[in-house]
Scaffold this motif. Structure first.
Motif, mmCIF file in Angstrom:
data_model
loop_
_atom_site.group_PDB
_atom_site.id
_atom_site.type_symbol
_atom_site.label_atom_id
_atom_site.label_comp_id
_atom_site.label_asym_id
_atom_site.label_seq_id
_atom_site.Cartn_x
_atom_site.Cartn_y
_atom_site.Cartn_z
ATOM 1 N N TYR A 1 2.246 -3.424 -6.259
ATOM 2 C CA TYR A 1 1.121 -3.021 -7.105
ATOM 3 C C TYR A 1 1.645 -2.395 -8.394
ATOM 4 O O TYR A 1 2.767 -1.887 -8.455
ATOM 5 C CB TYR A 1 0.230 -2.011 -6.362
ATOM 6 C CG TYR A 1 0.896 -0.678 -6.065
ATOM 7 C CD1 TYR A 1 0.887 0.370 -6.984
ATOM 8 C CD2 TYR A 1 1.562 -0.470 -4.850
ATOM 9 C CE1 TYR A 1 1.509 1.587 -6.709
ATOM 10 C CE2 TYR A 1 2.193 0.741 -4.574
ATOM 11 C CZ TYR A 1 2.168 1.763 -5.499
ATOM 12 O OH TYR A 1 2.788 2.968 -5.239
ATOM 13 N N VAL B 1 -4.574 -2.785 -6.814
ATOM 14 C CA VAL B 1 -4.919 -2.927 -5.400
ATOM 15 C C VAL B 1 -5.906 -1.832 -5.022
ATOM 16 O O VAL B 1 -5.627 -0.641 -5.222
ATOM 17 C CB VAL B 1 -3.677 -2.857 -4.495
ATOM 18 C CG1 VAL B 1 -4.089 -3.018 -3.027
ATOM 19 C CG2 VAL B 1 -2.671 -3.932 -4.886
ATOM 20 N N ALA C 1 -2.747 1.451 -7.722
ATOM 21 C CA ALA C 1 -3.461 1.352 -6.444
ATOM 22 C C ALA C 1 -4.439 2.511 -6.327
ATOM 23 O O ALA C 1 -4.161 3.622 -6.786
ATOM 24 C CB ALA C 1 -2.491 1.357 -5.263
#
Length: 383
Positions: free
Chosen positions: A99, A6, A102
């Motif tokens: 996630y 992400v 990230a």
């Protein structure tokens, strides 16, 4: 098996990632970009956006399209919290996003303390898109008569914004009284010649500079100063005290003195190895850096490599910030001030160099469709 990466924010430090997302997708990884808007505006050209030297299309990246065209998902929202233990990002809309890795490139913002939640004539200069709002308000107000415009902030941004406000008013055929509230000392951390060149440029255009005084509050039609004085004001640009989001500290992550996500030289969080970051929202443990775009740009290839390395458990690269960086101020009159270490020059060619560097940077990451949407104007000096 592929993992989920992400990207939080489509800022300068994520541009190489966004340009090369297809490499990650082709290796089986899932990518999501979360950003509050479809566009990211390049801060280095923000003052020129304010004055009209550049059109909006020339200073922004369509990060949503960059993501979607390369096989990633785009979510228009803001991350407001991080649950590192459960590997969840919490969105303003209330939705959580899981996630594996990230990366944050959310920039910095101007604190709201000067407005204190009251009606105010203040416009923060970040996000950069706020400068479009300021431009429209000024263009709407100039026909009614002489405007009173104030810039709060004695750093490079304050200088550039004052000069480009002057250009905006001049090109619109209006009249305005421009004041710069420069804090304790204008450009206090810079070589004396940079300060003198900046002061001379502002003075020759009738821009008033206040030093030894700070803004205490910005109300609906006045700026209150620390010495008890006040300045009548129709619009005030706030270019002071930029800081990262409080989200990192509020989420229990290790942060630097400024509240930025504390990272090591691989741009990885010291408290959560699944988190990375770049640009203004981080604090480098080995050497806290000034909040200037050049460092975010230089972090681009490091983040690109290290995010892939984190996904595929490979060796990381280290970010080594340069000791000196090139600073060029756009003074708004076709001239600039160049500074690198003790080297300082003022005049026409520093601005032309900055303009060339900025346009080349934009061309390297903008989609061809964006560049075709506007004809680039020829830069001319009317100062």
């Amino acid at each position: 098996m592929g993992k989920h990466l992400v990207l939080v924010g489509g800022g300068h430090a994520h541009l190489t990632m966004l340009k090369n997302l297809r490499v990650f997708v082709d290796r089986g990884h899932r990518i999501t970009l979360v950003s509050p808007g479809e566009y990211h505006y390049y801060s280095g050209m923000g003052p020129g956006l304010l004055s009209g030297l550049y059109a909006p299309n020339q200073v922004r990246f369509h990060v949503a399209r960059m993501a979607i065209d390369r096989g990633a998902a785009f979510i228009r929202d803001r991350v407001v919290g991080i649950d590192a233990d459960r590997r969840l990002l919490l969105l303003a809309s209330g939705e959580p996003i899981p996630y594996d890795i990230a990366s944050f490139n959310t920039g910095s913002s101007v604190p709201d303390s000067l407005r204190a939640g009251k009606p105010s004539c203040a416009v923060p200069v970040k996000p950069i898109s706020c400068l479009l709002e300021a431009r429209q308000r000024i263009l709407a107000g100039l026909p009614a008569g002489r405007m009173r415009l104030v810039v709060v902030g004695g750093g490079p941004a304050g200088i550039e914004l004052c000069g480009n406000l002057w250009r905006l008013v001049r090109d619109a055929g209006g009249r305005a009284e421009l004041t710069l509230v420069g804090g304790s000392r204008l450009l206090g951390g810079f070589p004396g010649r940079v300060r003198l060149l900046a002061l001379a440029s502002l003075a020759e255009r009738g821009i008033r500079v206040l030093e030894g005084v700070k803004a205490q509050a910005v109300e609906e039609n006045r700026v209150l100063l620390s010495d008890g004085d006040e300045i009548p004001c129709d619009l005030a640009l706030l270019a002071v005290g930029v800081q990262p989001s409080a989200m990192f500290a509020e989420s229990g992550l290790a942060v630097g003195a400024d509240g930025g996500l504390l990272v090591d030289d691989t741009l990885r969080s010291l408290s959560s190895p699944e988190l990375f970051g770049g640009g203004d929202c981080i604090c480098l443990q080995s050497r806290p850096l000034p909040k200037v775009g050049v460092f975010a740009v230089r972090q681009n290839p490091i983040l690109y490599h290290n995010l892939m390395a984190a996904l595929e458990e490979e060796a990381m690269r280290h970010f080594v910030p340069q000791k000196m960086y090139l600073l060029i101020l756009n003074l708004g009159n076709g001239r600039g001030i160049l500074q690198r270490g003790r080297l300082v020059f003022g005049g026409r060619w520093p601005f032309l160099l900055k303009d060339w560097i900025d346009r080349r940077f934009m061309a390297g990451f903008q989609l061809s469709r964006e560049r075709d949407e506007v004809v680039l104007p020829t830069v001319e000096s009317r100062g």
